[in-house]
Design a protein around this motif. Structure first.
Motif, PDB file in Angstrom:
ATOM      1  N   MET A  49      -7.643  12.886  -5.786  1.00 47.30           N
ATOM      2  CA  MET A  49      -7.475  13.496  -7.103  1.00 47.30           C
ATOM      3  C   MET A  49      -7.244  12.417  -8.150  1.00 47.30           C
ATOM      4  N   LEU A  50      -6.536  11.352  -7.766  1.00 51.90           N
ATOM      5  CA  LEU A  50      -6.327  10.247  -8.701  1.00 51.90           C
ATOM      6  C   LEU A  50      -7.657   9.613  -9.089  1.00 51.90           C
ATOM      7  N   ILE A  51      -8.512   9.430  -8.072  1.00 53.76           N
ATOM      8  CA  ILE A  51      -9.829   8.853  -8.348  1.00 53.76           C
ATOM      9  C   ILE A  51     -10.623   9.798  -9.250  1.00 53.76           C
ATOM     10  N   THR A  52     -10.557  11.069  -8.924  1.00 54.44           N
ATOM     11  CA  THR A  52     -11.263  12.067  -9.736  1.00 54.44           C
ATOM     12  C   THR A  52     -10.807  11.987 -11.188  1.00 54.44           C
ATOM     13  N   VAL A  53      -9.495  11.908 -11.376  1.00 57.89           N
ATOM     14  CA  VAL A  53      -8.966  11.846 -12.729  1.00 57.89           C
ATOM     15  C   VAL A  53      -9.506  10.621 -13.455  1.00 57.89           C
ATOM     16  N   LYS A  54      -9.534   9.510 -12.728  1.00 60.41           N
ATOM     17  CA  LYS A  54     -10.023   8.271 -13.320  1.00 60.41           C
ATOM     18  C   LYS A  54     -11.486   8.434 -13.747  1.00 60.41           C
ATOM     19  N   GLU A  55     -12.270   8.989 -12.840  1.00 61.67           N
ATOM     20  CA  GLU A  55     -13.690   9.180 -13.120  1.00 61.67           C
ATOM     21  C   GLU A  55     -13.936  10.113 -14.295  1.00 61.67           C
ATOM     22  N   ARG A  56     -13.064  11.082 -14.414  1.00 57.65           N
ATOM     23  CA  ARG A  56     -13.310  12.115 -15.405  1.00 57.65           C
ATOM     24  C   ARG A  56     -12.533  11.907 -16.695  1.00 57.65           C
ATOM     25  N   THR A  57     -11.942  10.717 -16.847  1.00 59.16           N
ATOM     26  CA  THR A  57     -11.144  10.460 -18.046  1.00 59.16           C
ATOM     27  C   THR A  57     -11.935  10.764 -19.320  1.00 59.16           C
ATOM     28  N   HIS A  58     -13.167  10.274 -19.358  1.00 60.78           N
ATOM     29  CA  HIS A  58     -13.989  10.480 -20.543  1.00 60.78           C
ATOM     30  C   HIS A  58     -14.196  11.978 -20.812  1.00 60.78           C
ATOM     31  N   ILE A  80      -6.757  20.186 -12.582  1.00 65.40           N
ATOM     32  CA  ILE A  80      -6.556  19.261 -11.464  1.00 65.40           C
ATOM     33  C   ILE A  80      -5.708  19.911 -10.378  1.00 65.40           C
ATOM     34  N   MET A  81      -4.639  20.582 -10.818  1.00 69.61           N
ATOM     35  CA  MET A  81      -3.762  21.250  -9.846  1.00 69.61           C
ATOM     36  C   MET A  81      -4.552  22.272  -9.039  1.00 69.61           C
ATOM     37  N   ALA A  82      -5.349  23.065  -9.757  1.00 73.93           N
ATOM     38  CA  ALA A  82      -6.091  24.125  -9.077  1.00 73.93           C
ATOM     39  C   ALA A  82      -7.079  23.521  -8.086  1.00 73.93           C
ATOM     40  N   GLU A  83      -7.685  22.413  -8.471  1.00 77.46           N
ATOM     41  CA  GLU A  83      -8.634  21.774  -7.562  1.00 77.46           C
ATOM     42  C   GLU A  83      -7.914  21.280  -6.311  1.00 77.46           C
ATOM     43  N   SER A  84      -6.759  20.658  -6.538  1.00 74.91           N
ATOM     44  CA  SER A  84      -5.985  20.128  -5.414  1.00 74.91           C
ATOM     45  C   SER A  84      -5.540  21.244  -4.472  1.00 74.91           C
ATOM     46  N   VAL A  85      -5.007  22.316  -5.059  1.00 78.16           N
ATOM     47  CA  VAL A  85      -4.537  23.426  -4.227  1.00 78.16           C
ATOM     48  C   VAL A  85      -5.719  24.061  -3.492  1.00 78.16           C
ATOM     49  N   SER A  86      -6.844  24.197  -4.177  1.00 78.47           N
ATOM     50  CA  SER A  86      -8.009  24.817  -3.540  1.00 78.47           C
ATOM     51  C   SER A  86      -8.483  23.999  -2.349  1.00 78.47           C
ATOM     52  N   GLY A 102      -2.738  13.930   5.322  1.00 82.88           N
ATOM     53  CA  GLY A 102      -3.797  14.641   4.617  1.00 82.88           C
ATOM     54  C   GLY A 102      -3.471  14.826   3.152  1.00 82.88           C
ATOM     55  N   ILE A 103      -2.202  15.125   2.894  1.00 80.76           N
ATOM     56  CA  ILE A 103      -1.794  15.383   1.512  1.00 80.76           C
ATOM     57  C   ILE A 103      -1.924  14.120   0.670  1.00 80.76           C
ATOM     58  N   VAL A 104      -1.502  13.000   1.280  1.00 78.84           N
ATOM     59  CA  VAL A 104      -1.628  11.731   0.566  1.00 78.84           C
ATOM     60  C   VAL A 104      -3.102  11.477   0.246  1.00 78.84           C
ATOM     61  N   PHE A 107       0.890  14.527  -9.480  1.00 81.97           N
ATOM     62  CA  PHE A 107       0.853  13.237 -10.173  1.00 81.97           C
ATOM     63  C   PHE A 107      -0.503  12.970 -10.827  1.00 81.97           C
ATOM     64  N   PRO A 108      -1.594  13.208 -10.088  1.00 81.26           N
ATOM     65  CA  PRO A 108      -2.894  13.038 -10.752  1.00 81.26           C
ATOM     66  C   PRO A 108      -3.029  13.941 -11.977  1.00 81.26           C
ATOM     67  N   ALA A 109      -2.544  15.174 -11.862  1.00 83.65           N
ATOM     68  CA  ALA A 109      -2.692  16.115 -12.964  1.00 83.65           C
ATOM     69  C   ALA A 109      -1.890  15.655 -14.172  1.00 83.65           C
TER      70      ALA A 109
END
Lengths: 443, 240
Positions: free
Chosen positions: A326-335, A354-360, A318-320, A426-428
């Motif tokens: 989150m990596l995809i999210t980061v990519k999408e939200r780069t702009h 990003i961290m807060a989103e992941s933890v939430s 699940g964590i993976v 890592f995503p963060a």
């Protein structure tokens, strides 16, 4: 804080399905962890239930046969315990550890009540053996000190023997005579109350003995074993100095190592008295319940660790998943991060997001999983927990209280927060390292 | 001088080294309305990125208000951008899932201003730009001109020393472009905001008071344009 959660909610809201699917993996992981630990606890509780409320710091000593030649005597010689062993055990040599020493002595005997009779083994015993041997008295009482001191002719019979003697119908007595045990519960039709025998006199070896109590039949022991005062049996059957076995309680031996050292010393002393090699492990058998418990505790600990590991590995999947999303999210939200940085967001502001989103995500779905896991534990308790397996006619519950405690819930919470942090890390970091000009270019 | 660039050099090292800025010397005073003009590849975007502290330079010195902007940490750079510089982009760069007012609030959020205060301030700025009715609309519900005005409100809300506009009319039609340029002029004239516009459109450059021509990484002519007569296509309109 509120702003942070608003941001998280905005992000999650845009990707509901994706978030739910990822969250499901986390829920599943924690669900499995809770169920596994709950079932494991149930199993261990069932295991340990028998050991509740009995003296655990006891050792028993049985005679055996020598396995080594010693002192001019051949191996294979049968050892017999006697009064001297009691004296040795309770004597000065081991007084530092040994508290109470009790011995048994017995012989085969036939018991008759009216026209019914059954054969068994009469064991001369002490009141304290009730705790050591976990004898469960269901009617009347067990032996007491007065019985011993006055050498009273009293017996405590097991349930099935009493039932045979009371005999619903004649077939039972015959069966007993054959030596094959007939159990009262086996459905001869009528059930008799073994308690009726308490206060009555039975005949053993031509003498009248008063029945003072009925014990629960325990298939793990000889079921035709019944108890009388040690002193009485010794006198009536003219046993002299010989004893069957002895048991004692002890204190001050807290580790496995200490126990083993004591056993070694004790064995040497007993062996030497019987002219057997001091290190001959077969001359006398020593059974140490305390040590056994230690080993059992160790076993349950290992089981629990194993379950944690399995559960955590399930959770890892699940964590993976969360990390991936989150990596995809980061990519999408780069702009978007580029814009934020241009107008003044520091790297930490982005990391935090990003961290807060992941933890939430991890925590919320984790809690859903934990809640469902606890429900599942309840369900297990209501179904499998109610069933039992018959081991030698003894009903043994499969699972007892298959629940996890508050401590596990807290530990799991901690695990979730750590997991979410790791998943987000890592995503963060990637998001934080986005250079604003490059991010602004990305579209 | 508000902005001072002394012999600023910048080389990109992507495979083949590319010397983009070859010793830029430029001074811009507070309250000026300047355009930087140049063809694509002239280095004007790089110059803008350096001016906006979005990128760093190799040698030379860059001072804003006497403060040397060099070798900043990311955090410092973010803080300076936040407090000293307002950005206006060609493609508006509003955050799509935030309403107009939320977009305008964002720079204040990174300053740690509380919700209530920043909302109030954002509404004031939107009001100033005539967007009160659109405050709770999302960017994709607005026209280009409206979006750019939201972006301008966002750039202004922190009270920056410099407003940097990167092709602010690039994605707008000529009528809206004119409106936006008039708005910028008004901001400069009435409120004394220092504005630097980067453009390749002479019509846009003509709206400014000073035109800095940049070519091949070197500043060429600096044209005083207070008469607004620099446009090759006449002075009345922004030509598209």
């Amino acid at each position: 804080m509120r702003d942070l959660f608003t941001e998280i909610w905005e992000s999650v809201r845009r990707n509901k399905l994706r978030t739910c699917l990822t969250g499901f993996a986390v829920s599943w992981g924690i669900f499995m962890l809770i169920v596994l630990l709950g079932a494991g606890n149930g199993l261990m509780n069932a295991f340990l239930r028998g050991g509740e409320g009995v003296a655990t710091n006891t050792m028993k000593v049985y005679p055996g046969r020598t396995s080594k030649p010693y002192d001019g005597l051949k191996e294979g010689r049968r050892i017999e315990l006697d009064d001297k062993d009691i004296e040795l055990t309770s004597g000065k040599l081991f007084s530092q550890y040994v508290d109470d020493v009790v011995a048994t002595v017995g012989t085969n005997a036939q018991v008759s009540y009216g026209k019914k009779y059954t054969s068994g083994y009469i064991e001369g015993n002490y009141p304290s053996r009730k705790d050591i041997d976990r004898i469960e008295v269901i009617r009347g009482r067990f032996l007491n000190d007065k019985d011993i001191n006055e050498s009273r002719k009293v017996v405590v019979l097991p349930q099935n023997m009493a039932e045979n003697l009371l005999g619903g119908d004649g077939a039972v007595a015959t069966g007993a005579q054959m030596g094959s045990l007939h159990l009262g519960a086996e459905g001869d039709g009528k059930k008799v109350d073994p308690g009726k025998l308490v206060g009555k006199y039975v005949k053993i070896g031509g003498l009248a003995w008063k029945v003072i109590g009925i014990t629960k039949s325990d298939m793990s022991r000889n079921d035709n074993l019944f108890y009388a005062p040690f002193t009485t049996v010794k006198t009536v059957y003219n046993k002299g100095k010989a004893i069957d076995d002895l048991a004692f309680t002890f204190h001050g031996l807290n580790t496995e190592k200490e126990n083993e050292a004591f056993e070694k010393e004790y064995r040497a002393a007993v062996n030497l008295y019987h002219r057997a090699a001091p290190d001959d492990e077969r001359a006398v058998w020593i059974w140490n319940r305390f040590k056994q418990n230690l080993q059992m505790n160790k076993g349950t600990k290992i089981l629990s660790i194993a379950l944690w590991i399995i559960g955590l590995f399930t959770l890892l999947g699940g964590i993976v998943g969360v990390s991936n999303i989150m990596l995809i999210t980061v990519k999408e939200r780069t702009h978007e991060f580029g814009i934020r940085k241009a107008i003044g967001a520091s790297p930490w502001d982005i990391t935090k997001l990003i961290m807060a989103e992941s933890v939430s995500i991890t925590a919320i779905f984790g809690y859903v999983g934990m809640f469902l896991g606890m429900l599942a534990c309840q369900l297990i308790d209501k179904t499998v927990g109610q069933s039992s397996v018959s081991i030698m006619d003894e009903k043994v519950a499969m699972l007892v209280n298959p629940f996890v405690g508050l401590d596990v819930a807290l530990e799991a919470t901690l695990v979730l927060i750590i997991a979410g942090t790791i998943a987000g890390f890592f995503p963060a970091r990637k998001a934080a390292m986005v250079r604003p000009i490059e991010a602004l270019r990305a579209e | 001088m508000l902005i001072e660039l002394k012999d600023v050099n910048k080389t990109y090292n992507n495979g083949q080294p590319l010397h983009v800025l070859k010793g830029i010397n430029l001074s811009i005073d507070s309250g000026e309305f300047v355009s930087i003009m140049g063809a694509s590849g002239s280095g004007k975007s790089t110059l803008l990125n350096i001016l906006g502290i979005l990128d760093n330079y190799d040698t030379g010195e860059y001072h804003i208000d006497g403060r040397l902007i060099k070798n900043l940490t990311e955090k410092q750079a973010a803080d300076y951008r936040n407090r000293m510089i307002g950005f206006i982009f060609q493609s508006f760069n509003l955050i799509g899932f935030k309403t107009a007012v939320e977009n305008v609030e964002l720079p204040l959020f990174y300053q740690g201003v509380n919700r209530h205060k920043r909302h109030e301030l954002a509404m004031q700025y939107l009001d100033k730009l005539g967007l009160t009715d659109w405050a709770h609309h999302y960017p994709n519900e607005m026209s280009g001109g409206q979006k750019q005005r939201v972006a301008i409100a966002r750039a202004l809300i922190t009270g920056p020393k410099i407003l940097l506009a990167d092709e602010p009319t690039g994605a707008l039609d000529s009528k809206t472009s004119e409106e936006v340029m008039q708005l910028l002029s008004a901001l400069n004239r009435d409120e004394g905001v220092t504005i630097i516009v980067v453009t390749h459109e002479s019509g846009v450059a003509n709206c400014t008071n000073k035109i800095v021509h940049i070519k091949d990484g070197i500043i060429g002519e600096i044209q005083d344009n207070r008469t607004h007569s620099a446009s090759a296509f006449g002075t009345a309109t922004i030509m598209k």
